[in-house]
Design a protein around this motif. Structure first.
Motif, PDB file in Angstrom:
ATOM      1  N   GLY A 120       1.124  -4.538  13.489  1.00  0.00           N
ATOM      2  CA  GLY A 120      -0.151  -4.658  12.779  1.00  0.00           C
ATOM      3  C   GLY A 120      -0.789  -3.333  12.414  1.00  0.00           C
ATOM      4  N   VAL A 121      -0.095  -2.218  12.680  1.00  0.00           N
ATOM      5  CA  VAL A 121      -0.612  -0.890  12.335  1.00  0.00           C
ATOM      6  C   VAL A 121       0.215  -0.346  11.167  1.00  0.00           C
ATOM      7  CG1 VAL A 121      -1.034   1.467  13.111  1.00  0.00           C
ATOM      8  CG2 VAL A 121      -1.364  -0.448  14.694  1.00  0.00           C
ATOM      9  N   TYR A 122      -0.484   0.036  10.104  1.00  0.00           N
ATOM     10  CA  TYR A 122       0.180   0.524   8.898  1.00  0.00           C
ATOM     11  C   TYR A 122       0.081   2.042   8.817  1.00  0.00           C
ATOM     12  CZ  TYR A 122      -0.051  -4.344   7.319  1.00  0.00           C
ATOM     13  OH  TYR A 122       0.074  -5.697   7.209  1.00  0.00           O
ATOM     14  N   THR A 123       1.199   2.684   8.554  1.00  0.00           N
ATOM     15  CA  THR A 123       1.193   4.113   8.256  1.00  0.00           C
ATOM     16  C   THR A 123       1.220   4.255   6.736  1.00  0.00           C
ATOM     17  OG1 THR A 123       2.410   4.614  10.285  1.00  0.00           O
ATOM     18  CG2 THR A 123       2.370   6.313   8.577  1.00  0.00           C
ATOM     19  N   ILE A 124       0.203   4.926   6.199  1.00  0.00           N
ATOM     20  CA  ILE A 124       0.004   4.985   4.747  1.00  0.00           C
ATOM     21  C   ILE A 124      -0.108   6.434   4.297  1.00  0.00           C
ATOM     22  CG2 ILE A 124      -1.558   4.339   2.856  1.00  0.00           C
ATOM     23  CD1 ILE A 124      -2.399   1.931   4.547  1.00  0.00           C
ATOM     24  N   SER A 125       0.480   6.738   3.156  1.00  0.00           N
ATOM     25  CA  SER A 125       0.310   8.052   2.549  1.00  0.00           C
ATOM     26  C   SER A 125      -0.309   7.872   1.169  1.00  0.00           C
ATOM     27  CB  SER A 125       1.652   8.782   2.424  1.00  0.00           C
ATOM     28  OG  SER A 125       2.467   8.146   1.451  1.00  0.00           O
ATOM     29  N   ALA A 126      -1.047   8.886   0.710  1.00  0.00           N
ATOM     30  CA  ALA A 126      -1.683   8.830  -0.605  1.00  0.00           C
ATOM     31  C   ALA A 126      -1.877  10.236  -1.134  1.00  0.00           C
ATOM     32  CB  ALA A 126      -3.019   8.105  -0.535  1.00  0.00           C
ATOM     33  N   GLU A 127      -1.973  10.351  -2.429  1.00  0.00           N
ATOM     34  CA  GLU A 127      -2.223  11.623  -3.105  1.00  0.00           C
ATOM     35  C   GLU A 127      -3.587  11.531  -3.779  1.00  0.00           C
ATOM     36  OE1 GLU A 127       0.153  12.742  -6.633  1.00  0.00           O
ATOM     37  OE2 GLU A 127       0.978  14.321  -5.339  1.00  0.00           O
ATOM     38  N   VAL A 128      -4.508  12.442  -3.430  1.00  0.00           N
ATOM     39  CA  VAL A 128      -5.884  12.343  -3.918  1.00  0.00           C
ATOM     40  C   VAL A 128      -6.442  13.725  -4.249  1.00  0.00           C
ATOM     41  CG1 VAL A 128      -6.428  10.213  -2.670  1.00  0.00           C
ATOM     42  CG2 VAL A 128      -6.782  12.426  -1.554  1.00  0.00           C
ATOM     43  N   PHE A 129      -7.464  13.741  -5.133  1.00  0.00           N
ATOM     44  CA  PHE A 129      -8.208  14.957  -5.422  1.00  0.00           C
ATOM     45  C   PHE A 129      -9.473  14.988  -4.572  1.00  0.00           C
ATOM     46  CE2 PHE A 129      -5.847  15.123  -9.473  1.00  0.00           C
ATOM     47  CZ  PHE A 129      -5.628  16.487  -9.571  1.00  0.00           C
ATOM     48  N   GLY A 130      -9.845  16.169  -4.128  1.00  0.00           N
ATOM     49  CA  GLY A 130     -11.171  16.388  -3.567  1.00  0.00           C
ATOM     50  C   GLY A 130     -11.339  15.993  -2.118  1.00  0.00           C
ATOM     51  N   LYS A 131     -12.582  16.228  -1.642  1.00  0.00           N
ATOM     52  CA  LYS A 131     -12.915  16.012  -0.235  1.00  0.00           C
ATOM     53  C   LYS A 131     -13.469  14.616   0.044  1.00  0.00           C
ATOM     54  CE  LYS A 131     -14.070  20.878   0.585  1.00  0.00           C
ATOM     55  NZ  LYS A 131     -15.145  21.813   1.014  1.00  0.00           N
ATOM     56  N   GLY A 132     -13.669  13.835  -1.008  1.00  0.00           N
ATOM     57  CA  GLY A 132     -14.258  12.520  -0.813  1.00  0.00           C
ATOM     58  C   GLY A 132     -13.440  11.635   0.101  1.00  0.00           C
ATOM     59  N   ILE A 133     -12.120  11.814   0.086  1.00  0.00           N
ATOM     60  CA  ILE A 133     -11.253  11.007   0.930  1.00  0.00           C
ATOM     61  C   ILE A 133     -11.570  11.214   2.402  1.00  0.00           C
ATOM     62  CG2 ILE A 133      -9.465  12.792   0.912  1.00  0.00           C
ATOM     63  CD1 ILE A 133      -8.870   8.980   1.042  1.00  0.00           C
ATOM     64  N   ASP A 134     -11.945  12.457   2.783  1.00  0.00           N
ATOM     65  CA  ASP A 134     -12.263  12.742   4.181  1.00  0.00           C
ATOM     66  C   ASP A 134     -13.426  11.875   4.654  1.00  0.00           C
ATOM     67  OD1 ASP A 134     -10.445  14.646   3.566  1.00  0.00           O
ATOM     68  OD2 ASP A 134     -11.710  16.375   4.015  1.00  0.00           O
ATOM     69  N   MET A 135     -14.494  11.853   3.868  1.00  0.00           N
ATOM     70  CA  MET A 135     -15.685  11.093   4.244  1.00  0.00           C
ATOM     71  C   MET A 135     -15.392   9.604   4.278  1.00  0.00           C
ATOM     72  SD  MET A 135     -18.693  13.176   2.253  1.00  0.00           S
ATOM     73  CE  MET A 135     -17.759  13.471   0.766  1.00  0.00           C
TER      74      MET A 135
ATOM     75  N   PRO B 152      -5.109   3.938  -5.467  1.00  0.00           N
ATOM     76  CA  PRO B 152      -3.975   3.495  -6.294  1.00  0.00           C
ATOM     77  C   PRO B 152      -2.654   4.205  -6.011  1.00  0.00           C
ATOM     78  CG  PRO B 152      -5.945   3.742  -7.624  1.00  0.00           C
ATOM     79  CD  PRO B 152      -6.262   4.315  -6.284  1.00  0.00           C
ATOM     80  N   THR B 153      -2.715   5.428  -5.447  1.00  0.00           N
ATOM     81  CA  THR B 153      -1.464   6.142  -5.168  1.00  0.00           C
ATOM     82  C   THR B 153      -0.938   5.865  -3.762  1.00  0.00           C
ATOM     83  OG1 THR B 153      -2.667   8.098  -4.384  1.00  0.00           O
ATOM     84  CG2 THR B 153      -2.100   8.020  -6.734  1.00  0.00           C
ATOM     85  N   ALA B 154      -1.640   5.040  -2.994  1.00  0.00           N
ATOM     86  CA  ALA B 154      -1.263   4.787  -1.603  1.00  0.00           C
ATOM     87  C   ALA B 154       0.056   4.028  -1.510  1.00  0.00           C
ATOM     88  CB  ALA B 154      -2.365   4.011  -0.895  1.00  0.00           C
ATOM     89  N   LYS B 155       0.853   4.406  -0.498  1.00  0.00           N
ATOM     90  CA  LYS B 155       2.120   3.717  -0.213  1.00  0.00           C
ATOM     91  C   LYS B 155       2.219   3.458   1.285  1.00  0.00           C
ATOM     92  CE  LYS B 155       4.619   5.883  -4.053  1.00  0.00           C
ATOM     93  NZ  LYS B 155       5.768   6.753  -4.434  1.00  0.00           N
ATOM     94  N   ILE B 156       2.705   2.277   1.620  1.00  0.00           N
ATOM     95  CA  ILE B 156       2.920   1.952   3.028  1.00  0.00           C
ATOM     96  C   ILE B 156       4.260   2.531   3.449  1.00  0.00           C
ATOM     97  CG2 ILE B 156       3.261   0.095   4.708  1.00  0.00           C
ATOM     98  CD1 ILE B 156       1.473  -1.672   2.974  1.00  0.00           C
ATOM     99  N   LEU B 157       4.213   3.436   4.424  1.00  0.00           N
ATOM    100  CA  LEU B 157       5.436   4.057   4.918  1.00  0.00           C
ATOM    101  C   LEU B 157       6.066   3.231   6.034  1.00  0.00           C
ATOM    102  CD1 LEU B 157       4.242   7.782   5.085  1.00  0.00           C
ATOM    103  CD2 LEU B 157       5.408   6.612   3.198  1.00  0.00           C
ATOM    104  N   GLU B 158       5.185   2.590   6.812  1.00  0.00           N
ATOM    105  CA  GLU B 158       5.698   1.850   7.962  1.00  0.00           C
ATOM    106  C   GLU B 158       4.648   0.848   8.425  1.00  0.00           C
ATOM    107  OE1 GLU B 158       7.836   3.096  12.159  1.00  0.00           O
ATOM    108  OE2 GLU B 158       5.913   4.045  11.663  1.00  0.00           O
ATOM    109  N   GLU B 159       5.092  -0.270   8.968  1.00  0.00           N
ATOM    110  CA  GLU B 159       4.196  -1.251   9.595  1.00  0.00           C
ATOM    111  C   GLU B 159       4.787  -1.641  10.938  1.00  0.00           C
ATOM    112  OE1 GLU B 159       2.767  -4.803  11.148  1.00  0.00           O
ATOM    113  OE2 GLU B 159       4.693  -4.854  10.090  1.00  0.00           O
ATOM    114  N   LYS B 160       3.985  -1.476  11.988  1.00  0.00           N
ATOM    115  CA  LYS B 160       4.468  -1.793  13.333  1.00  0.00           C
ATOM    116  C   LYS B 160       3.328  -2.360  14.158  1.00  0.00           C
ATOM    117  CE  LYS B 160       6.970   0.216  17.249  1.00  0.00           C
ATOM    118  NZ  LYS B 160       7.552   1.455  17.811  1.00  0.00           N
TER     119      LYS B 160
END
Length: 314
Positions: free
Chosen positions: A289-304, A279-287
């Motif tokens: 067909g490749v999207y650059t995305i940033s997000a703010e998350v808790f914990g290590k689950g995002i890595d997996m 839900p916190t993800a934002k598209i920084l750039e699209e070029k």
């Protein structure tokens, strides 16, 4: 006699319309208006209430004429729906079945009540037919434990800011450990209900990757083997209160850890799926067909999660 009947019908319809429009009806004033006794107006109001009662079963809406001295007469009470639509019940049943959150017995109990008591009569058979195959083949989770009463007790502890002592079965080795925590939220994600809580014991916190009190610990409720809600209450200053909604947006994988910002590139068929997952993800750039995305998350689950999707990230 016919004129008396017609006068009564007109009077009742007028009262009904004005009450539905939010007017407050004074019995004495109405009696004078129509040249009848106050008792006649009371009978009219009772007749309208009887009509409302009969219509409740059909419409799923409760209307009731109440008396309030401060308001100066009778008024139509709050109107609220008592039934969901057929489509809403069907959607809820499908979500519940897909969640696999409860034992088979508990799931069947909940579905039966939803369909029997909350579904309009003309839609019951259709809803039952549309869920019966999935209900028949329902597979409960491996823990097979009943936890809803436990969850309610924990919910009351959260509401009252009371400490919780519990025996918790750890995921990594199955060992039972004792914890004394400040419970702050109950959450659900991917089959399981979780307790979010803060640990006070410094020796226990030393074993965790994140020691800072700003980050809560997450426990699966079905793994709480025993518990006791203590009389002692804890205080959380209003400015430091736990913001469950904000936390929920940043912890999608139910793994503890610190708050972190991630940045990754996504090339796939549905960027919407990534944005909905985070839900916190934002598209920084699209070029190309490749999207650059940033997000703010808790914990290590995002890595997996990122690695499992083959997503290029940093």
């Amino acid at each position: 006699m016919a004129n008396d009947y017609n006068d009564k019908v007109s009077r009742v319809l007028s009262l009904y319309q004005r009450l539905m429009e939010g007017e407050v009806v004074d019995k004495e004033v109405e009696a004078a208006r129509y040249g009848v006794s106050a008792r006649s107006i009371q009978r009219d109001i009772s007749a309208i209430n009887d009509f409302f009662e009969q219509e409740t079963e059909k419409s799923g809406v409760i209307n009731s004429i109440e008396y309030d001295k401060k308001k100066g007469g009778h008024y139509l009470s709050q109107i609220y729906k008592t039934r969901l639509t057929n489509s809403e019940i069907l959607a809820i049943c499908k979500i519940l079945l897909d969640s696999r959150a409860f034992t088979r017995e508990r799931m069947e109990h909940i579905l039966d009540i939803l369909v029997d008591r909350c579904t309009p009569a003309e839609g019951k058979a259709i809803v039952q037919d549309l869920i019966k195959n999935e209900e028949f083949h329902y597979i409960e989770l491996t823990h097979k434990s009943e936890f809803v009463d436990k969850m309610w007790d924990i919910g009351q502890a959260i509401h009252q800011n009371r400490y919780l002592e519990m025996d918790y079965k750890r995921t990594k080795d199955g060992a039972i450990v004792k914890r004394r925590v400040k419970p702050v939220a109950i959450m659900f994600s991917e089959y399981y209900f979780y307790l979010t809580a803060f640990i006070e014991d410094e020796d226990v916190k030393a074993d965790f990757d994140v020691i800072d009190d700003a980050f809560p610990t997450i426990y699966r409720i079905d793994r709480i083997a025993g518990y006791k809600v203590l009389d002692k209450q804890f205080k959380i200053p209003y400015g430091n209160r736990f913001k469950e909604g904000e936390f929920r947006k940043r912890i999608q994988f139910m793994y503890g850890g610190k708050l972190q910002k991630v940045k990754f590139k996504y090339k796939g068929t549905s960027v919407e799926a990534v944005l909905d997952r985070l839900p916190t993800a934002k598209i920084l750039e699209e070029k190309d067909g490749v999207y650059t995305i940033s997000a703010e998350v808790f914990g290590k689950g995002i890595d997996m999660w990122l690695r499992s999707k083959g997503i290029w990230w940093k």
